[in-house]
Design an enzyme around this catalytic site. Structure first.
Site, PDB file in Angstrom:
ATOM      1  N   HIS A  52     -44.331-108.953 -26.819  1.00  0.00           N
ATOM      2  CA  HIS A  52     -45.503-109.229 -25.994  1.00  0.00           C
ATOM      3  C   HIS A  52     -46.405-110.232 -26.702  1.00  0.00           C
ATOM      4  O   HIS A  52     -46.195-110.551 -27.875  1.00  0.00           O
ATOM      5  CB  HIS A  52     -46.271-107.942 -25.673  1.00  0.00           C
ATOM      6  CG  HIS A  52     -46.708-107.164 -26.869  1.00  0.00           C
ATOM      7  ND1 HIS A  52     -47.670-107.600 -27.748  1.00  0.00           N
ATOM      8  CD2 HIS A  52     -46.296-105.969 -27.350  1.00  0.00           C
ATOM      9  CE1 HIS A  52     -47.837-106.704 -28.691  1.00  0.00           C
ATOM     10  NE2 HIS A  52     -47.006-105.702 -28.490  1.00  0.00           N
TER      11      HIS A  52
HETATM   12  P1  TYD Z   1     -46.796-100.984 -27.287  1.00  0.00           P
HETATM   13  O1  TYD Z   1     -47.902-101.924 -27.618  1.00  0.00           O
HETATM   14  O2  TYD Z   1     -46.109-101.170 -25.975  1.00  0.00           O
HETATM   15  O3  TYD Z   1     -45.735-100.996 -28.434  1.00  0.00           O
HETATM   16  P2  TYD Z   1     -44.896-102.260 -28.877  1.00  0.00           P
HETATM   17  O4  TYD Z   1     -45.908-103.250 -29.370  1.00  0.00           O
HETATM   18  O5  TYD Z   1     -44.008-101.834 -29.964  1.00  0.00           O
HETATM   19  O6  TYD Z   1     -44.198-102.745 -27.664  1.00  0.00           O
HETATM   20  O7  TYD Z   1     -47.375 -99.526 -27.359  1.00  0.00           O
HETATM   21  C1  TYD Z   1     -46.611 -98.402 -27.002  1.00  0.00           C
HETATM   22  C2  TYD Z   1     -47.536 -97.390 -26.372  1.00  0.00           C
HETATM   23  O8  TYD Z   1     -48.568 -96.985 -27.279  1.00  0.00           O
HETATM   24  C3  TYD Z   1     -48.216 -97.944 -25.136  1.00  0.00           C
HETATM   25  O9  TYD Z   1     -48.075 -97.009 -24.089  1.00  0.00           O
HETATM   26  C4  TYD Z   1     -49.656 -98.031 -25.501  1.00  0.00           C
HETATM   27  C5  TYD Z   1     -49.835 -97.135 -26.688  1.00  0.00           C
HETATM   28  N1  TYD Z   1     -50.763 -97.709 -27.677  1.00  0.00           N
HETATM   29  C6  TYD Z   1     -52.057 -97.234 -27.744  1.00  0.00           C
HETATM   30  O10 TYD Z   1     -52.477 -96.342 -26.991  1.00  0.00           O
HETATM   31  N2  TYD Z   1     -52.900 -97.762 -28.698  1.00  0.00           N
HETATM   32  C7  TYD Z   1     -52.496 -98.759 -29.534  1.00  0.00           C
HETATM   33  O11 TYD Z   1     -53.282 -99.232 -30.386  1.00  0.00           O
HETATM   34  C8  TYD Z   1     -51.156 -99.267 -29.411  1.00  0.00           C
HETATM   35  C9  TYD Z   1     -50.659-100.373 -30.292  1.00  0.00           C
HETATM   36  C10 TYD Z   1     -50.326 -98.709 -28.466  1.00  0.00           C
END
Ligand code: TYD
Length: 138
Positions: A52
């Site tokens: 992302h």
């Molecule tokens: P996500 O950002 O999608 O992970 P990656 O970067 O590895 O793709 O985050 C996974 C889940 O965690 C998503 O549902 C949102 C949650 N999350 C939070 O609630 N707070 C945070 O600071 C982060 C990074 C993720």
């Protein structure tokens, strides 16, 4: 922002027979004020995640243990940084697509962000990212 704006930052390292110590502080080793800290662990070996871009959030990523690659992409160029030591980290400015790949089985990724979690700040669709970049909206 381009991939050239992402960079490895070396951290202070106090070598000691009792164990080594490194640290980070706002606006010193980390070029922003930390508003959020999260970590990624228990990743199956070889897994990828984190495909992302952020519209505004800047981040600093450290491999506290194990190893993984961070691939940054500005829509024109990609650059891969391998993180495998706890005494340096990768600064990723806003507006770059980034993925984390090739996690080793024991990897522990520590991530600092410049803003609180906000799903609206994420661009999770790669074609949309390319369009935003081409239109200079990110
Ligand atoms: P996500 O950002 O999608 O992970 P990656 O970067 O590895 O793709 O985050 C996974 C889940 O965690 C998503 O549902 C949102 C949650 N999350 C939070 O609630 N707070 C945070 O600071 C982060 C990074 C993720």
């Amino acid at each position: 922002m381009t991939v050239e704006d992402a960079r490895i930052i070396d951290l202070p390292k106090f070598l000691d027979a009792r164990g080594n110590l490194s640290f980070v502080e706002n606006f010193k080793q980390i070029p922003f004020e930390i508003k959020r800290t999260y970590w990624i662990y228990d990743v199956p070996g070889g897994e990828s995640r984190g495909g992302h871009a952020y519209r505004d959030n800047e981040e600093f990523i450290i491999a506290l243990s194990g190893a993984f690659d961070v691939v940054v992409d500005d829509g024109k160029q990609k650059k891969t940084f391998t993180l495998n030591r706890s005494y340096y980290g990768l600064y990723v400015p806003k507006g770059l697509w980034r993925e984390m790949e090739n996690f080793s089985t024991n990897a522990f990724a520590l991530e600092f962000g410049s803003s609180p979690y906000d799903e609206k700040d994420y661009v999770r669709d790669y074609p949309q990212f390319l369009k935003l970049k081409a239109d200079e909206k990110i």
